[in-house]
Design a protein around this motif. Structure first.
Motif, PDB file in Angstrom:
ATOM      1  N   ASP A 297      -3.377  -2.733  -2.508  1.00 45.77           N
ATOM      2  CA  ASP A 297      -4.080  -3.109  -1.288  1.00 45.77           C
ATOM      3  C   ASP A 297      -4.687  -4.470  -1.579  1.00 45.77           C
ATOM      4  OD1 ASP A 297      -5.897  -3.575   0.739  1.00 45.77           O
ATOM      5  OD2 ASP A 297      -6.653  -1.522   0.807  1.00 45.77           O
TER       6      ASP A 297
ATOM      7  N   THR B  40       1.569   0.026  -6.392  1.00 43.39           N
ATOM      8  CA  THR B  40       0.710   0.106  -5.217  1.00 43.39           C
ATOM      9  C   THR B  40      -0.309  -1.020  -5.263  1.00 43.39           C
ATOM     10  OG1 THR B  40       0.908   2.524  -5.219  1.00 43.39           O
ATOM     11  CG2 THR B  40      -0.866   1.566  -3.908  1.00 43.39           C
TER      12      THR B  40
ATOM     13  N   THR C 268      -6.690  -6.297  -0.194  1.00 43.09           N
ATOM     14  CA  THR C 268      -8.120  -6.488   0.056  1.00 43.09           C
ATOM     15  C   THR C 268      -8.972  -5.937  -1.083  1.00 43.09           C
ATOM     16  OG1 THR C 268      -8.356  -4.420   1.324  1.00 43.09           O
ATOM     17  CG2 THR C 268      -7.763  -6.416   2.551  1.00 43.09           C
ATOM     18  N   GLU C 269      -8.352  -5.256  -2.031  1.00 36.18           N
ATOM     19  CA  GLU C 269      -9.037  -4.854  -3.267  1.00 36.18           C
ATOM     20  C   GLU C 269      -8.805  -5.980  -4.271  1.00 36.18           C
ATOM     21  OE1 GLU C 269     -10.943  -2.240  -3.677  1.00 36.18           O
ATOM     22  OE2 GLU C 269     -10.551  -1.397  -1.686  1.00 36.18           O
TER      23      GLU C 269
ATOM     24  N   THR D  91      -7.756  -9.859   5.406  1.00 35.58           N
ATOM     25  CA  THR D  91      -6.429  -9.557   4.848  1.00 35.58           C
ATOM     26  C   THR D  91      -5.571 -10.809   4.734  1.00 35.58           C
ATOM     27  OG1 THR D  91      -6.519  -7.331   5.815  1.00 35.58           O
ATOM     28  CG2 THR D  91      -4.351  -8.156   5.130  1.00 35.58           C
TER      29      THR D  91
ATOM     30  N   ARG E 183       0.813  -1.215   0.000  1.00 35.55           N
ATOM     31  CA  ARG E 183       0.000   0.000   0.000  1.00 35.55           C
ATOM     32  C   ARG E 183       0.847   1.264   0.000  1.00 35.55           C
ATOM     33  NH1 ARG E 183      -3.707  -1.052   5.114  1.00 35.55           N
ATOM     34  NH2 ARG E 183      -1.675  -1.791   5.830  1.00 35.55           N
ATOM     35  N   ARG E 184       2.037   1.218   0.617  1.00 38.73           N
ATOM     36  CA  ARG E 184       2.833   2.439   0.824  1.00 38.73           C
ATOM     37  C   ARG E 184       3.874   2.591  -0.288  1.00 38.73           C
ATOM     38  NH1 ARG E 184       4.083   1.127   7.113  1.00 38.73           N
ATOM     39  NH2 ARG E 184       4.473  -0.895   6.134  1.00 38.73           N
TER      40      ARG E 184
END
Length: 251
Positions: A61, A59, A63-64, A111, A34-35
């Motif tokens: 995430d 990038t 969970t997407e 997650t 994410r970062r």
């Protein structure tokens, strides 16, 4: 040699540490988290220290779930192929069940397990098309038994991904060229557990040694590996067989 390696959750902790180890071994890397700022710093560090390797970053995430498939496919285009995917992204400390922490515990399960399923699906889609690849799932020694307190949801998620890996491995037994490894790390000091009390994190080792041993184990492409082997392989044997009360006292 599995030249091109994708690592999720690569901006810190075990993900970043494994990236350093594999870069030093001459692998090209696809790193996501994410970062993006941390990934950019890590990319610069790795390319400066290891001329000749390629480091692609994006990038993500995890969970997407739709994004997982998009990013994995994009990395395959970036590098030409994906030879190894390390499903590493995860979160830790939860709340004892029934003490108002459902939202946090749900995040851990989503997650560490649901998002891991998405990563496995995306990786195996690519490996099946290539007819080659190495899927690595980072579980935990906490997967050996149910854990009490704030580790209950975490341990359940890591037991889930271990079973997921074994099921995928069973599917691949008659498909030479695609290997599946489940890695069970013991306590390795990272940002996730740096504040954990010593009495609840026995046999802790530092991140540099832990990531060296993780990379060494992964390159052997075992069905299962305990990292470090001592004391966690014999400890795993005991954890599965000791009375629950004794396991609770140990952890």
């Amino acid at each position: 040699m599995r030249k091109n390696i994708l690592i999720t959750g690569a901006s810190s902790g075990l993900g970043a540490g494994m990236a350093r180890e594999f870069a030093a071994r001459g692998h090209h890397l696809a790193l996501c988290a994410r970062r993006i700022d941390r990934l950019q710093q890590l990319k610069g560090e790795l390319e400066a220290a290891n001329p000749g390797i390629k480091v692609a970053i994006r990038t993500l995430d995890v969970t997407e779930h739709a994004q997982v498939f998009e990013v994995f496919r994009a990395f395959r285009e970036d590098l030409g192929s994906l030879d190894r995917v390390i499903v590493n992204a995860g979160i830790g400390q939860g709340v004892p069940i029934g003490k108002g922490g459902f939202a946090r515990n749900k995040d851990i399960i989503e997650t560490n397990f649901i998002a891991a399923l998405a990563q496995c699906e995306a990786a195996m889609e690519i490996f099946r098309a290539q007819k080659t690849g190495h899927l690595v799932i980072i579980s935990s020694m906490s997967a050996m038994r149910g854990m009490h307190g704030g580790l209950t949801a975490y341990a359940a998620s890591k037991a889930g991904v271990a079973a997921l890996a074994e099921g995928i491995r069973a599917d691949m037994l008659r498909k030479p060229g695609i290997e599946v490894s489940t890695i069970f790390p013991g306590y390795i000091r990272t940002e996730m557990n740096q504040d954990a009390p010593a009495e609840h994190t026995p046999f802790m080792i530092d991140a540099q040694r832990g990531c060296y041993l993780l990379a060494k184990a992964i390159e052997k492409e075992p069905a299962k590996a305990y990292v470090p082997w001592w004391p966690w392989a014999p400890m795993g044997f005991l954890m599965k067989r000791l009375p629950l009360g004794m396991v609770r006292k140990l952890f």
